[in-house]
Motif scaffolding. Structure first.
Motif, PDB file in Angstrom:
ATOM      1  N   GLU A  73      47.290  22.566  38.169  1.00 29.90           N
ATOM      2  CA  GLU A  73      48.026  21.797  37.168  1.00 29.90           C
ATOM      3  C   GLU A  73      47.560  22.126  35.748  1.00 29.90           C
ATOM      4  N   SER A  74      46.266  22.436  35.592  1.00 25.79           N
ATOM      5  CA  SER A  74      45.722  22.726  34.257  1.00 25.79           C
ATOM      6  C   SER A  74      46.254  24.038  33.694  1.00 25.79           C
ATOM      7  N   GLY A  75      46.959  24.816  34.507  1.00 21.88           N
ATOM      8  CA  GLY A  75      47.447  26.114  34.059  1.00 21.88           C
ATOM      9  C   GLY A  75      46.585  27.257  34.563  1.00 21.88           C
ATOM     10  N   MET A  76      45.459  26.918  35.161  1.00 21.12           N
ATOM     11  CA  MET A  76      44.584  27.939  35.746  1.00 21.12           C
ATOM     12  C   MET A  76      45.312  28.614  36.914  1.00 21.12           C
ATOM     13  N   ILE A  77      45.018  29.880  37.112  1.00 15.77           N
ATOM     14  CA  ILE A  77      45.565  30.569  38.288  1.00 15.77           C
ATOM     15  C   ILE A  77      44.411  31.302  38.966  1.00 15.77           C
ATOM     16  N   ALA A  78      44.417  31.315  40.293  1.00  9.91           N
ATOM     17  CA  ALA A  78      43.352  32.016  41.017  1.00  9.91           C
ATOM     18  C   ALA A  78      43.993  32.988  41.993  1.00  9.91           C
ATOM     19  N   HIS A  79      43.338  34.136  42.148  1.00 12.39           N
ATOM     20  CA  HIS A  79      43.836  35.121  43.112  1.00 12.39           C
ATOM     21  C   HIS A  79      42.675  35.622  43.948  1.00 12.39           C
ATOM     22  N   CYS A  80      42.880  35.718  45.261  1.00 18.03           N
ATOM     23  CA  CYS A  80      41.816  36.192  46.150  1.00 18.03           C
ATOM     24  C   CYS A  80      42.385  37.313  47.016  1.00 18.03           C
ATOM     25  N   ASN A  81      41.696  38.426  46.996  1.00 20.35           N
ATOM     26  CA  ASN A  81      42.071  39.583  47.820  1.00 20.35           C
ATOM     27  C   ASN A  81      40.990  39.690  48.900  1.00 20.35           C
ATOM     28  N   VAL A  82      41.373  39.439  50.147  1.00 22.88           N
ATOM     29  CA  VAL A  82      40.368  39.453  51.225  1.00 22.88           C
ATOM     30  C   VAL A  82      40.804  40.422  52.318  1.00 22.88           C
ATOM     31  N   SER A  83      39.842  41.157  52.857  1.00 20.81           N
ATOM     32  CA  SER A  83      40.210  42.181  53.847  1.00 20.81           C
ATOM     33  C   SER A  83      39.020  42.579  54.701  1.00 20.81           C
ATOM     34  N   TRP A  84      39.332  42.872  55.988  1.00 20.64           N
ATOM     35  CA  TRP A  84      38.336  43.478  56.879  1.00 20.64           C
ATOM     36  C   TRP A  84      38.619  44.973  57.031  1.00 20.64           C
ATOM     37  N   LEU A  85      39.501  45.500  56.181  1.00 18.36           N
ATOM     38  CA  LEU A  85      39.944  46.879  56.391  1.00 18.36           C
ATOM     39  C   LEU A  85      39.774  47.702  55.124  1.00 18.36           C
ATOM     40  N   ALA A  86      38.631  47.578  54.481  1.00 18.36           N
ATOM     41  CA  ALA A  86      38.366  48.332  53.248  1.00 18.36           C
ATOM     42  C   ALA A  86      37.234  49.318  53.527  1.00 18.36           C
ATOM     43  N   PRO A  87      37.288  50.492  52.891  1.00 15.68           N
ATOM     44  CA  PRO A  87      36.260  51.499  53.168  1.00 15.68           C
ATOM     45  C   PRO A  87      34.906  51.144  52.561  1.00 15.68           C
ATOM     46  N   VAL A  88      34.920  50.289  51.555  1.00 14.31           N
ATOM     47  CA  VAL A  88      33.651  49.919  50.906  1.00 14.31           C
ATOM     48  C   VAL A  88      33.584  48.401  50.798  1.00 14.31           C
ATOM     49  N   LYS A  89      32.361  47.926  50.636  1.00 11.38           N
ATOM     50  CA  LYS A  89      32.186  46.480  50.489  1.00 11.38           C
ATOM     51  C   LYS A  89      32.263  46.127  49.005  1.00 11.38           C
ATOM     52  N   VAL A  90      33.133  45.177  48.667  1.00 13.25           N
ATOM     53  CA  VAL A  90      33.243  44.686  47.296  1.00 13.25           C
ATOM     54  C   VAL A  90      33.152  43.170  47.330  1.00 13.25           C
TER      55      VAL A  90
END
Ligand SMILES: NC(=O)c1ccc[n+]([C@@H]2O[C@H](COP(=O)([O-])OP(=O)(O)OC[C@H]3O[C@@H](n4cnc5c(N)ncnc54)[C@H](O)[C@@H]3O)[C@@H](O)[C@H]2O)c1
Length: 363
Positions: free
Chosen positions: A209-226
């Motif tokens: 409601e405050s106008g904040m936006i959040a985005h999460c990219n989650v995966s078990w299929l990436a070549p490197v750990k981030v």
């Protein structure tokens, strides 16, 4: 002394046992696991602890004050409820339950019996997240505009929960702790690349409601750990890289400002500000140790854990909403804000059978 019994000695349980064994005023009294081989390991490492394949023995033992449950999520509700009914304080692994309904029942059961219920959202007890919360609460960031997280690596593929429940759960907990604001809506997309398995990759957007936006990219299929989170505010911005050995958190004195000056109406009225970067010193204490001490303090002094049952339920609510949205191919799911709000998340359907749809024209 507080006597603790741990149920589940798989991947995470050993971390709990090791930390409880080191918390002052705690006796690591007993461990239950269905697998006798795991119990043999416990016996070698902690000869004084009792071991059993029957968790009921821990609940029946009047000398045990508290139970920690580190078993698969599908068992959390039954084991947690049994522990509360036996009058034990409860440490429950994340996510606390599969559904909001189950989580709410555990919260009510703990409250009725005046028992402490802590949900293990470990990140909340890390030096990095606690420091970021201080910075945000002091207002140093100004208005928080966005939270952008990448939490990917190769595996560990889970059989019983989706990548949202396994990885995005951490972002939902961090967001709740940092902002103290619950999203109003969620939109998520994701896929299971392997038929018959839970979704292994997801992109989740949370609207506030405050106008904040959040985005999460989650995966078990990436070549490197981030493990990287960016938090942008009107005054300052944070980069949190959990894989950095030191300087995990960097605070940048950078931002933009817009002018309303009518004389400059023809110009692009944006100014960019770039100042210093600060990497604050963080507490190096192991999060589980801090959390274990907090649990014991809550039991002794009847305090409310920072990640109590209500906190755990809010996180499960976001997992439900994001899962429902993902299975509706990104449809917006409104998050319930009070009992009278009818825009509730649909219960997620268990459908792991989709696999990757065939690409037209490709055999
Ligand atoms: N806080 C964190 O950062 C974190 C990290 C990893 C896992 N976890 C959570 O910990 C929990 C366990 O995950 P894991 O990866 O250790 O799972 P796991 O499958 O490796 O271990 C679970 C253990 O529980 C035992 N078990 C199952 N049912 C039992 C029962 N009825 N009685 C006694 N023992 C029983 C199994 O034999 C197994 O040894 C999950 O809820 C998971 O989400 C939390």
């Amino acid at each position: 002394m507080i006597n603790i019994g741990v149920i589940g000695y798989g991947y995470w349980g050993p971390n709990l046992v090791r930390n409880f064994a080191e918390v002052e005023g705690v006796t690591m009294a007993a461990v239950a696991d269905l697998d006798q081989k795991k119990l043999d390991v416990v016996k070698r490492r902690y000869p004084a602890a009792r071991v059993t394949t029957r968790f009921q023995e821990l609940l029946e033992d009047p000398s045990i004050d508290a139970i920690a449950v580190a078993t698969p999520v599908s068992t959390h509700f039954d084991l947690g409820m049994a522990a509360l009914k036996a009058g034990k304080h409860l440490w429950l692994e994340k996510p606390m339950t599969e559904t909001v309904e189950q989580g709410s029942q555990l919260v009510a059961a703990a409250r009725e019996r005046n028992l402490v219920l802590l949900v293990d959202h470990t990140f909340v007890y890390t030096g990095a997240v606690r420091r970021m919360a201080e910075v945000i609460k002091k207002g140093d960031l100004g208005q928080v505009y966005y939270y952008d997280s990448v939490r990917v690596n190769l595996g560990l593929f889970q059989r019983d929960v989706t990548v949202i429940s396994d990885l995005a759960v951490h972002d939902f907990a961090i967001l709740d702790y940092l902002l103290g604001e619950h999203p109003v809506a969620v939109s998520a997309s994701g896929i299971n690349h392997f038929p018959g398995t839970p979704e292994n990759l997801a992109f989740i957007t949370l609207f506030y409601e405050s106008g904040m936006i959040a985005h999460c990219n989650v995966s078990w299929l990436a070549p490197v750990k981030v493990r990287q989170i960016l938090i942008g505010g009107s005054k300052q911005m944070i980069v949190y890289d959990d894989l950095e050995p030191s300087e995990k958190v960097k605070i940048y004195d950078k931002g933009v400002s817009f002018t309303d000056d009518p004389a400059k109406i023809q110009e692009l009225r944006v100014g960019y500000r770039t100042g210093d970067m600060l990497a604050p010193k963080l507490s190096g204490a192991e999060a589980l140790r801090v959390e274990g001490e907090h649990f014991v303090d809550c039991i002794r002094n009847r305090k409310r854990p920072e990640t109590d049952g209500e906190f755990g339920v809010r996180v499960v609510e976001l997992i439900e909403a994001a899962t429902a949205s993902m299975r509706g191919r990104g449809e917006t799911v409104y998050v319930r804000r009070d009992a009278n709000d009818r825009r509730q998340a649909r219960a997620p359907r268990r459908r792991y059978d989709r696999g990757v749809p065939p690409v037209a024209g490709v055999k």
